[in-house]
Design a protein around this motif. Structure first.
Motif, PDB file in Angstrom:
ATOM      1  N   LYS A  62     -14.050  -9.206   3.930  1.00 43.08           N
ATOM      2  CA  LYS A  62     -14.235  -9.645   2.542  1.00 43.08           C
ATOM      3  C   LYS A  62     -13.035  -9.282   1.669  1.00 43.08           C
ATOM      4  O   LYS A  62     -12.662 -10.020   0.755  1.00 43.08           O
ATOM      5  CB  LYS A  62     -15.502  -9.030   1.964  1.00 43.08           C
ATOM      6  CG  LYS A  62     -16.795  -9.598   2.558  1.00 43.08           C
ATOM      7  CD  LYS A  62     -18.012  -9.021   1.866  1.00 43.08           C
ATOM      8  CE  LYS A  62     -19.299  -9.622   2.443  1.00 43.08           C
ATOM      9  NZ  LYS A  62     -20.510  -9.053   1.797  1.00 43.08           N
ATOM     10  N   ARG A  63     -12.445  -8.130   1.949  1.00 39.57           N
ATOM     11  CA  ARG A  63     -11.341  -7.649   1.113  1.00 39.57           C
ATOM     12  C   ARG A  63     -10.151  -8.604   1.129  1.00 39.57           C
ATOM     13  O   ARG A  63      -9.454  -8.767   0.124  1.00 39.57           O
ATOM     14  CB  ARG A  63     -10.903  -6.264   1.596  1.00 39.57           C
ATOM     15  CG  ARG A  63      -9.742  -5.683   0.802  1.00 39.57           C
ATOM     16  CD  ARG A  63      -9.273  -4.381   1.392  1.00 39.57           C
ATOM     17  NE  ARG A  63      -8.044  -3.929   0.756  1.00 39.57           N
ATOM     18  CZ  ARG A  63      -7.264  -2.961   1.210  1.00 39.57           C
ATOM     19  NH1 ARG A  63      -7.612  -2.319   2.322  1.00 39.57           N
ATOM     20  NH2 ARG A  63      -6.156  -2.631   0.586  1.00 39.57           N
ATOM     21  N   PHE A  64      -9.926  -9.255   2.277  1.00 42.25           N
ATOM     22  CA  PHE A  64      -8.716 -10.068   2.419  1.00 42.25           C
ATOM     23  C   PHE A  64      -8.991 -11.564   2.348  1.00 42.25           C
ATOM     24  O   PHE A  64      -8.278 -12.369   2.951  1.00 42.25           O
ATOM     25  CB  PHE A  64      -8.004  -9.710   3.727  1.00 42.25           C
ATOM     26  CG  PHE A  64      -7.496  -8.292   3.747  1.00 42.25           C
ATOM     27  CD1 PHE A  64      -6.565  -7.867   2.813  1.00 42.25           C
ATOM     28  CD2 PHE A  64      -7.980  -7.374   4.668  1.00 42.25           C
ATOM     29  CE1 PHE A  64      -6.110  -6.564   2.804  1.00 42.25           C
ATOM     30  CE2 PHE A  64      -7.528  -6.072   4.677  1.00 42.25           C
ATOM     31  CZ  PHE A  64      -6.583  -5.655   3.741  1.00 42.25           C
ATOM     32  N   MET A  79       3.152  -2.043  -3.791  1.00 38.04           N
ATOM     33  CA  MET A  79       2.060  -2.816  -4.379  1.00 38.04           C
ATOM     34  C   MET A  79       1.360  -3.645  -3.305  1.00 38.04           C
ATOM     35  O   MET A  79       2.008  -4.321  -2.494  1.00 38.04           O
ATOM     36  CB  MET A  79       2.585  -3.705  -5.508  1.00 38.04           C
ATOM     37  CG  MET A  79       3.267  -2.916  -6.621  1.00 38.04           C
ATOM     38  SD  MET A  79       3.799  -3.919  -8.028  1.00 38.04           S
ATOM     39  CE  MET A  79       2.232  -4.172  -8.865  1.00 38.04           C
ATOM     40  N   GLY A  80       0.038  -3.596  -3.300  1.00 35.93           N
ATOM     41  CA  GLY A  80      -0.745  -4.253  -2.264  1.00 35.93           C
ATOM     42  C   GLY A  80      -0.686  -5.761  -2.287  1.00 35.93           C
ATOM     43  O   GLY A  80      -0.997  -6.412  -1.282  1.00 35.93           O
ATOM     44  N   ASN A  81      -0.316  -6.335  -3.420  1.00 37.62           N
ATOM     45  CA  ASN A  81      -0.255  -7.806  -3.517  1.00 37.62           C
ATOM     46  C   ASN A  81       1.176  -8.335  -3.436  1.00 37.62           C
ATOM     47  O   ASN A  81       1.472  -9.425  -3.911  1.00 37.62           O
ATOM     48  CB  ASN A  81      -0.938  -8.288  -4.802  1.00 37.62           C
ATOM     49  CG  ASN A  81      -0.414  -7.578  -6.038  1.00 37.62           C
ATOM     50  OD1 ASN A  81       0.341  -6.613  -5.956  1.00 37.62           O
ATOM     51  ND2 ASN A  81      -0.837  -8.049  -7.204  1.00 37.62           N
ATOM     52  N   VAL A  82       2.063  -7.544  -2.831  1.00 41.24           N
ATOM     53  CA  VAL A  82       3.453  -7.968  -2.627  1.00 41.24           C
ATOM     54  C   VAL A  82       3.751  -7.956  -1.132  1.00 41.24           C
ATOM     55  O   VAL A  82       3.512  -6.971  -0.441  1.00 41.24           O
ATOM     56  CB  VAL A  82       4.444  -7.053  -3.374  1.00 41.24           C
ATOM     57  CG1 VAL A  82       5.883  -7.449  -3.052  1.00 41.24           C
ATOM     58  CG2 VAL A  82       4.198  -7.105  -4.870  1.00 41.24           C
ATOM     59  N   PRO A 123      -0.116 -10.038   6.155  1.00 42.16           N
ATOM     60  CA  PRO A 123       0.457  -8.714   6.448  1.00 42.16           C
ATOM     61  C   PRO A 123      -0.507  -7.573   6.122  1.00 42.16           C
ATOM     62  O   PRO A 123      -0.615  -6.611   6.883  1.00 42.16           O
ATOM     63  CB  PRO A 123       1.703  -8.664   5.552  1.00 42.16           C
ATOM     64  CG  PRO A 123       2.008 -10.081   5.230  1.00 42.16           C
ATOM     65  CD  PRO A 123       0.690 -10.771   5.160  1.00 42.16           C
ATOM     66  N   GLN A 124      -1.209  -7.690   4.979  1.00 40.55           N
ATOM     67  CA  GLN A 124      -2.124  -6.627   4.582  1.00 40.55           C
ATOM     68  C   GLN A 124      -3.291  -6.508   5.566  1.00 40.55           C
ATOM     69  O   GLN A 124      -3.689  -5.403   5.946  1.00 40.55           O
ATOM     70  CB  GLN A 124      -2.667  -6.892   3.168  1.00 40.55           C
ATOM     71  CG  GLN A 124      -1.586  -6.991   2.092  1.00 40.55           C
ATOM     72  CD  GLN A 124      -1.118  -8.425   1.840  1.00 40.55           C
ATOM     73  OE1 GLN A 124      -1.002  -9.218   2.769  1.00 40.55           O
ATOM     74  NE2 GLN A 124      -0.833  -8.740   0.573  1.00 40.55           N
ATOM     75  N   ALA A 125      -3.821  -7.649   6.007  1.00 40.25           N
ATOM     76  CA  ALA A 125      -4.938  -7.631   6.947  1.00 40.25           C
ATOM     77  C   ALA A 125      -4.504  -7.082   8.308  1.00 40.25           C
ATOM     78  O   ALA A 125      -5.249  -6.333   8.958  1.00 40.25           O
ATOM     79  CB  ALA A 125      -5.500  -9.048   7.108  1.00 40.25           C
ATOM     80  N   ALA A 126      -3.318  -7.442   8.749  1.00 44.72           N
ATOM     81  CA  ALA A 126      -2.809  -6.930  10.025  1.00 44.72           C
ATOM     82  C   ALA A 126      -2.648  -5.414   9.971  1.00 44.72           C
ATOM     83  O   ALA A 126      -3.000  -4.700  10.926  1.00 44.72           O
ATOM     84  CB  ALA A 126      -1.470  -7.602  10.363  1.00 44.72           C
ATOM     85  N   GLY A 180       0.211 -12.575  -6.700  1.00 41.82           N
ATOM     86  CA  GLY A 180       0.930 -12.004  -5.573  1.00 41.82           C
ATOM     87  C   GLY A 180       2.348 -12.517  -5.531  1.00 41.82           C
ATOM     88  O   GLY A 180       2.662 -13.567  -6.097  1.00 41.82           O
ATOM     89  N   ALA A 181       3.213 -11.746  -4.880  1.00 45.75           N
ATOM     90  CA  ALA A 181       4.622 -12.150  -4.756  1.00 45.75           C
ATOM     91  C   ALA A 181       5.077 -11.925  -3.319  1.00 45.75           C
ATOM     92  O   ALA A 181       4.671 -10.949  -2.671  1.00 45.75           O
ATOM     93  CB  ALA A 181       5.499 -11.360  -5.716  1.00 45.75           C
ATOM     94  N   ALA A 182       5.897 -12.826  -2.816  1.00 50.30           N
ATOM     95  CA  ALA A 182       6.501 -12.698  -1.493  1.00 50.30           C
ATOM     96  C   ALA A 182       8.012 -12.675  -1.676  1.00 50.30           C
ATOM     97  O   ALA A 182       8.593 -13.651  -2.155  1.00 50.30           O
ATOM     98  CB  ALA A 182       6.079 -13.858  -0.591  1.00 50.30           C
TER      99      ALA A 182
END
Length: 526
Positions: A131-133, A270-273, A117-120, A251-253
């Motif tokens: 590299k970030r993802f 939060m970026g890791n959720v 989701p973050q990369a999209a 991370g959490a989903a």
């Protein structure tokens, strides 16, 4: 007869209602509360999903209502005790969402592991942040599954296909029932310590609320990833935020939240959720399955009086129901009592029908006992219809015996449950025509009303012990409504059954257990 569909229902389910003779369909999802309260006054059936709240006020004005049908499993939004009191059948469709929810959990795990989701989102904003993802593989990683019911075992099967090692925690499942699924049954602490990913698949009960707490996070492997597609409230969300910030959780989903929608929750930022709006059951196939199932069940009940998948009524005719009603209440209470005092997974259940009750059709009583036995663990996934099948799937061996000659009472139901090599025996009867009573707990004789908030205590028979217990509970501002004592003089032991106006709090329970001469104390909800 009129049926109101107050939440969105798949077209195939609506069509079944529309094609049924003598049924008028009012399909108006999303009505304002004032309009809903007006329309519901004149309907015989109400079809809901999660949006409509069937409160005591709704049931009070719905004077014609005969049946409430939930297209799905969860019934947190229905006041079932009030519906039962008013003779309204409440149905659901257990199992219709099993595959869909299990697949969603796997999807969430993969999306979380690969930052999809973050990369999209980054791509849509015109960036190329390879590299970030950078993510992580799930191959050869350890997945910890909390709750090994139908959805948990679906997840285990899918995870096997991904070549993951699978740990499972479920205190109500026997080892031999899950080893064939490739699951290693472990303690909760061991699951925390060894898992790279943890996914939750358990109902929310008093024992599972905040099962993922600050203390739990301290026991987890650093960098663990957490998935919850089960129920909001299983995770302490404030503790999760802290664990994410500290790096304990990578991370959490989350598909479910303590408050839905989770307006203002810091987790959303939060970026890791990874978050989804309670989509576990949201597939075309699942919505069609549950819509068709609830429509067929409700039409069959309204036109023919057939009860199926009801959580508050067994599948029997009205005549038999009236004859058995007090015994059904007693039977379910005996099962629920046994479930809450059992230590470990249940191995066997023996039901004895003694005296007058042995001459009746006892099949509905067996269903009630098994439903009561499983409900504290499985909640809305179990009902009067599927309880025996679920028990069989869990490896619970059931035997039934009928004895026509009466003992101390003209009629008696004796329930013996064996769990983890320990056996508990309960017996109950009916006083007068309608009043269930518990008359035996193991070696102790007593007379107790099996209902409400209760506290079951084993203690040494010493002067002052009962007084100390009462004082301790009173210090926590909890009122004792009834007290029943059973005595075994030979061993110098007592049992005490207390009924309280409100549930005993964890703090109160800890103080009672800390009292001298109190051997054990179990809170019960009957």
């Amino acid at each position: 007869m009129k049926v109101l569909i107050s939440d969105n229902l798949h077209a195939h389910g609506v069509a079944i209602f529309e094609q049924a003779p003598n049924i008028e369909v009012i399909n108006r999802p999303g009505m304002p509360p004032e309009e809903f309260m007006e329309v519901v006054q004149d309907v015989d059936g109400l079809v809901i999903r999660s949006a409509t709240k069937v409160t005591d006020k709704v049931l009070e004005v719905a004077s014609r209502l005969k049946v409430v049908g939930r297209a799905g499993t969860g019934l947190d939004n229905v006041n079932i005790p009030e519906a039962t009191k008013r003779g309204i059948v409440v149905m659901n469709t257990p199992g219709g969402n099993t595959v869909t929810t299990g697949e969603h959990a796997i999807s969430m795990m993969l999306a979380l592991a690969r930052n999809i989701p973050q990369a999209a989102h980054s791509m849509r904003e015109g960036r190329w942040e390879k590299k970030r993802f950078q993510g992580r593989e799930v191959y050869n990683k350890t997945l910890g599954i909390i709750g090994l019911g139908r959805i948990g075992t679906v997840v285990a099967g899918r995870a096997q296909g991904l070549k993951m090692r699978i740990l499972g925690y479920d205190p109500f499942v026997k080892k031999e029932m899950v080893t064939s699924c490739g699951v290693e049954l472990v303690t909760l602490d061991e699951l925390f310590a060894r898992s790279d990913f943890i996914t939750l698949h358990t109902p929310k009960t008093k024992d599972t609320a905040h099962i993922i707490s600050r203390e739990a996070f301290r026991k987890m492997k650093r960098g663990v990833m957490l998935i919850n597609c089960a129920r909001g409230g299983l995770i302490d969300e404030e503790a999760l935020k802290e664990a994410l910030e500290e790096g304990i959780v990578a991370g959490a989903a989350l598909d479910v939240f303590e408050q839905e929608p989770p307006v203002g929750s810091p987790l959303l930022l939060m970026g890791n959720v990874v978050c989804t709006p309670h989509l576990g059951a949201s597939t075309e196939e699942a919505q069609e399955n549950v819509a068709v199932a609830i429509a067929e069940q409700m039409v069959d009940y309204l036109l023919n009086g057939t009860v199926k998948n009801a959580v508050n009524a067994p599948s029997v005719s009205g005549e038999v129901l009236n004859q058995l009603r007090p015994y059904l209440t007693l039977a379910e209470a005996l099962g629920a009592f046994q479930a809450q005092i059992a230590e470990g997974p249940i191995d066997s259940v023996n039901i004895e029908y003694i005296g007058e009750i042995s001459k009746l059709d006892t099949t509905p009583l067996m269903h009630s006992i098994m439903k009561g036995l499983l409900y504290p663990v499985m909640r809305d996934e179990v009902n009067y219809v599927n309880a025996p099948a679920i028990a069989k799937d869990r490896g619970i061996h059931l035997t039934e015996t009928k004895v026509e000659s009466a003992e101390d009472f003209t009629t008696l139901i004796r329930l013996t449950v064996r769990a983890a090599q320990k056996e508990n025996i309960l017996a109950g009867t009916i006083f007068g025509r309608y009043e269930p009573r518990l008359v035996r707990i193991n070696a102790f004789r007593l007379e107790a009303v099996p209902e409400g908030h209760m506290l079951f205590i084993y203690n040494t028979d010493r002067p002052g012990v009962i007084g100390a217990i009462g004082t301790t509970i009173g210090n926590h501002k909890i009122n004792i409504a009834r007290m029943t004592v059973g005595q075994e003089k030979e061993r110098g032991q007592n049992i005490i059954l207390l009924t309280t106006d409100t549930s005993v709090t964890p703090e109160c329970l800890a103080d009672v257990r800390a009292l001298p001469h109190v051997a054990s104390a179990h809170p019960l909800e009957l």
